[in-house]
Every structure is written in C-alpha cells, then in structure tokens.
Design an enzyme around this catalytic site. Structure first.
Site, PDB file in Angstrom:
ATOM      1  N   CYS B 169       0.802  -1.222   0.000  1.00  0.00           N
ATOM      2  CA  CYS B 169       0.000   0.000   0.000  1.00  0.00           C
ATOM      3  C   CYS B 169       0.830   1.266   0.000  1.00  0.00           C
ATOM      4  CB  CYS B 169      -0.962  -0.028   1.176  1.00  0.00           C
ATOM      5  SG  CYS B 169      -1.963  -1.520   1.124  1.00  0.00           S
ATOM      6  N   HIS B 310      -2.144   8.293   5.797  1.00  0.00           N
ATOM      7  CA  HIS B 310      -2.421   6.938   5.306  1.00  0.00           C
ATOM      8  C   HIS B 310      -3.847   6.578   5.739  1.00  0.00           C
ATOM      9  CE1 HIS B 310      -1.647   3.041   3.727  1.00  0.00           C
ATOM     10  NE2 HIS B 310      -1.837   2.433   4.883  1.00  0.00           N
ATOM     11  N   GLU B 321      -0.587   6.311  13.546  1.00  0.00           N
ATOM     12  CA  GLU B 321      -0.089   7.324  12.617  1.00  0.00           C
ATOM     13  C   GLU B 321      -0.244   8.712  13.228  1.00  0.00           C
ATOM     14  OE1 GLU B 321      -2.167   7.554   8.882  1.00  0.00           O
ATOM     15  OE2 GLU B 321      -0.656   8.888   7.989  1.00  0.00           O
ATOM     16  N   LYS B 342      -9.196   8.375   1.963  1.00  0.00           N
ATOM     17  CA  LYS B 342      -9.685   6.991   1.859  1.00  0.00           C
ATOM     18  C   LYS B 342     -11.115   6.886   2.372  1.00  0.00           C
ATOM     19  CE  LYS B 342      -5.238   4.583   2.067  1.00  0.00           C
ATOM     20  NZ  LYS B 342      -4.259   5.633   2.417  1.00  0.00           N
ATOM     21  N   HIS B 347      -9.584   2.335  -0.072  1.00  0.00           N
ATOM     22  CA  HIS B 347      -8.138   2.148  -0.070  1.00  0.00           C
ATOM     23  C   HIS B 347      -7.719   1.574  -1.420  1.00  0.00           C
ATOM     24  CE1 HIS B 347      -4.154   1.424   0.995  1.00  0.00           C
ATOM     25  NE2 HIS B 347      -4.279   0.700   2.091  1.00  0.00           N
ATOM     26  N   PHE B 407       1.777  -3.419   4.083  1.00  0.00           N
ATOM     27  CA  PHE B 407       2.070  -4.730   4.670  1.00  0.00           C
ATOM     28  C   PHE B 407       3.561  -5.028   4.479  1.00  0.00           C
ATOM     29  CE2 PHE B 407      -2.328  -7.083   4.444  1.00  0.00           C
ATOM     30  CZ  PHE B 407      -2.822  -6.220   5.411  1.00  0.00           C
TER      31      PHE B 407
END
Lengths: 78, 419
Positions: B169, B310, B321, B342, B347, B407
C-alpha cells in the site's frame, strides 16, 4: 460466406479489435490484421473452442490467412 | 541536485475518471462506496467496496478513450486503469508529442501492490477445468505488475528508465519518490510515476477479510464504512483505480512554460521491522519515514499546512499514525490540517499513495483541504488536531506531507510544496 467463415470472422473481429470489413478471406493475420505470434496462438485456441476441433502446433503454423483457418476447420470439424 | 516538479496529473477512481471530476466529488464529500457488483459477494464477510464505475454511468470510466481494444482483452483491470491515468497525465503536461531525443530521457515508474489477482484467479480455474492448452498466451504479461510501465512506454515511445515499485500500500508514494530521485540524479528528465490497483475479486476480498483488514460492520450502509479516526471504524474498504503524475526536471519545465503543480522536495522511506500486517506499536517506522522526508525537504515543521494521512480506517493504524505525526510536529500540530481521503474512495492499495499525492497537489492549487468523511465521533487521543471532519476546509496550503504505509512494515512519505 459459409457458416464457418461467419463464425471465424466474428472471432477474429473480437480478438484483434479490427473492423469487420477488413477481415476478408485473403487477409493475413499478421500482415493485414495487425496480429502478432501470440495473438495467433490465442486465435487458434478460440477456433478450437468454437468448433470443437484440435489444431496441432504444426497445423497452426501453416494458418496465416483467414481462408487457411476456414479451410482447416471445414476439413477437420466433426 | 536537480530539482523535480509535477507538471501533469491523471486519475481513475471510484469517484470519477478525470482529475477535475474526482476532485469536485472529493470536495463535495461524496463517497464512492457501494455493494460489490463485480461478483456475487453475498456470503462474504465484507460485501462492499469502492469500485470504478462503468462507462456511461455517473462518474464512470471509459477504457476505450486511451486503451486499445486488443490490450483491454489481454490485461487485468489494474493495467487498464494505469495506462489511462498515465495518458491523462501526459496530455495534461502537454508531452504527448515529445521528440525521439526527449523520449530517450523520459521513463515510467508505475507500480501496483498486488497486480493481476483477478486474472490469476480466473486463469487458474481455466487450467484446472480445461488443461494447460487452454491457458491464454497473454496470461503472464497481462498480469505482471511492471506491465503498466511496459505498456505505457510502448504506447508513448518512452525509452528512459522503465521501473515498477511493489511495496503493497505504499507503492504509489514510493513510485513517485523513486522516480523523483531518478530525475534528480540525472537518469531521466521526465518520469511518469504512480500506482494502480484492481483487486476487487473473490480472492482479493476473501483474502483481505481473512487477514481481518476489511470493514465488516457496515455492509448495509457502505458509504459509512470508511471512517478514519472514528470510534466505530472497523477496517478499510477496498478501492481500485490509478493515479499517475508527470515528474519533470525543473529547469526543463520552466523553459517550456509548463504548468507546475508543485515541487517534490522531500522523500522518506523506512521499515518497521516488526510485523507483517500490524503497524509498529509506537509508530516508529511511520515517524522515521516522515522525519526523513521533512529533513530532506529542508522545510520547518511550521511550513507544513496539510497532511494527507495513510488513515485507512483500521482500528490500530489510524491512531498510531496520528501519534507519530504528533511526535514529529510537536506544538506545530495545532497549525496543520490532516485528513484521509480513503474515507471517500476507499483504499486503492498500490494506487493510494499516488492518488493521494495528486489530492495534495490540488489542495495547494485550490487552497482547500479535502474532508475526512464519517468522522462523527473521534477516538480518544484525536484531540488537538484538525482532522477535517465531514466537510472540506478552505485554508492556506503552501506545503504538504503525504504518508503511505504497507504490509511488510514498509513506509513512504513525500513532502511537496507550491512554487
């Protein structure tokens, strides 16, 4: 045009994204219809599926025009 | 070091397939979420996604505009989205007719997180049911992640670096950062950079749901599901599409009188070295990624006006975050606005960082921060920062920070500034 020719033409139009008028019996897949060698592999697979024929690799190599395809299919379909 | 600016933008998203339509919808707080239509998802834990809409419908995407019929038949959706977004960006930059000399110095860095999952899944079934002689001869090159860059380079004759990032991502942000360095280091003068994804398929939804990453509590109200920092958030909503920018060496862009959206000033990268899916509990990787991007940019914390987070709407990630942003900015945090787009388009995985960088550039152009949808009840710990809840906010925006995490514990941050 024969029934085989109609069905072959339809497959060629769909796979190569060319205008139907361009798909004459004398048209060469590579020289006239913009296909590359992998496109021909895909077309042969589609003909096999559509007509229930098996087109061995050595026969497939000899198919270079629309007419070649129609002739092979008419001679070999069950 | 040579300076790098952005001179073209291209977007394919669940809220439209051109930059101005998407941006208008984002600012109007619209949501691209709905029930999954690509396959029958009843019986799946998650039945919702942010799909790119079909041609002829509201905000729809017409692949015939820029992608050859033959290519469309051969490749997975992520490649189609990527080719179109790249074409949009080149057209926007006015660079569709470069000379051969220029094209030797123009390249592509367009990646994806997952790549051709729908095609891999469906062709596996063909192999299983019909045997190896029925597998498509276009199977491999229609699924490979670097085939957006490959297809785009062939279509537009771009003979410079041909590259594709794969960092889950954070792909989109890494793609832009890496490509900017290629220009800074004189490997190229022009780079198409960005990311794409198209993984809304049975395996994609099942896989992410089994990893406990997707929202499952809002199947009846999909537009409410993506809710970063909200108390009721329970996972992300999968999106799809692509974002591509044209990066250009500054002197070249200036000399040809190009429209300049902003300068890529700082790029930071880091690894969590902690867990394959869970973020580091202290947000250590996120912090170091942002810190590096800020240090490279030469800007002060007080120079940053907007952060595109994010912020995926997962229970763990959002607050970690925010904690890292809080540590980095200190008391300056009260002067920034930070939002997660998002919440509107879901996403986009490998496309997210690029699409969100484009939103950052548009936020600077129009002096407006896009909203965080559905942020009705912020979690504890979200005080003292403007998370732009529910409505877009007009404000001064001169410099921006964009975060993307993936990830594997991979992190990327970009700092951009208006000229």
């Amino acid at each position: 045009m024969s029934e085989t020719a109609d069905r072959v033409k339809k497959i060629v139009v769909e796979h190569l994204g060319v205008e139907a008028e361009k798909v004459t019996e004398d048209a060469s897949f590579i020289d006239d219809l913009g296909a590359d060698s992998l496109d021909i592999v895909e077309l042969v697979m589609a003909f096999e599926e559509e007509f229930g024929v098996e087109i061995p690799d050595d026969a497939a190599e000899k198919i270079s025009t629309v007419k070649d395809a129609i002739t092979f299919i008419d001679a070999n379909k069950g | 070091m040579r300076r790098v600016v952005v001179t073209g933008l291209g977007l394919v998203t669940p809220l439209g397939a051109d930059v101005e339509t998407v941006w208008k919808n984002i600012l109007a707080a619209k949501s691209g979420a709905g029930q999954i239509t690509r396959f029958d998802a009843s019986g799946y834990a998650c039945t919702i996604a942010c799909e790119v809409k079909p041609a002829g419908t509201e905000n729809g995407f017409d692949p015939n505009l820029r992608v050859d019929h033959k290519v469309q038949r051969q490749v997975d959706p992520f490649i189609i989205y990527g080719i179109d977004a790249a074409g949009q960006a080149l057209e926007d930059a006015g660079l569709t007719d470069m000379s051969e000399e220029e094209r030797f110095r123009a390249g592509c860095s367009i990646g994806a997180g997952i790549g051709g999952l729908p095609g891999i899944a469906s062709e596996s079934i063909v192999l299983h049911e019909k045997g190896p002689r029925r597998v498509s001869p276009h199977f491999v090159h229609g699924r490979l992640i670097n085939l957006i860059s490959g297809q785009v380079s062939i279509k537009y004759g771009l003979m410079g670096p041909n590259h594709a990032v794969v960092t889950a991502c954070s792909t989109g942000a890494h793609s832009i950062g890496d490509a900017a360095r290629m220009i800074a280091l004189d490997d190229a003068d022009v780079m198409l950079a960005g990311g794409a994804e198209g993984a809304i398929c049975p395996l994609g939804i099942a896989g992410f749901a089994q990893a406990r990453a997707l929202s499952t509590n809002f199947n009846a109200t999909p537009e409410r599901a993506s809710r970063p920092w909200d108390k009721d958030r329970d996972g992300f909503v999968m999106g799809e599409g692509a974002g591509v920018v044209v990066l250009e060496e500054y002197e070249r862009a200036k000399a040809r009188g190009a429209k300049i959206y902003g300068e890529v000033l700082g790029y930071g990268l880091s690894g969590d070295a902690y867990h394959v899916t869970a973020p580091h509990p202290e947000g250590s990787g996120a912090f170091r990624s942002m810190e590096m991007a800020m240090r490279k940019s030469g800007l002060a914390m007080s120079d940053i006006d907007y952060v595109n987070a994010h912020g995926t709407s997962t229970p763990l990630g959002d607050e970690l975050e925010l904690g890292a942003v809080r540590r980095l900015f200190g008391s300056e945090i009260s002067n920034i606005s930070m939002s997660s787009t998002k919440s509107a388009i879901g996403h986009l995985l490998g496309g997210a960082g690029a699409v969100e960088s484009i939103f950052c550039l548009l936020a600077m152009r129009d002096q407006i921060a896009p909203p965080t949808l559905n942020l009705e009840n912020p979690s504890d710990g979200c005080q003292g920062i403007d998370l732009v809840p529910l409505k877009a906010k007009e404000r001064k925006i001169k410099a921006v920070l964009n975060n993307s995490f993936g990830f594997g514990g991979t992190n990327a941050s970009l700092v951009m500034k208006a000229l």
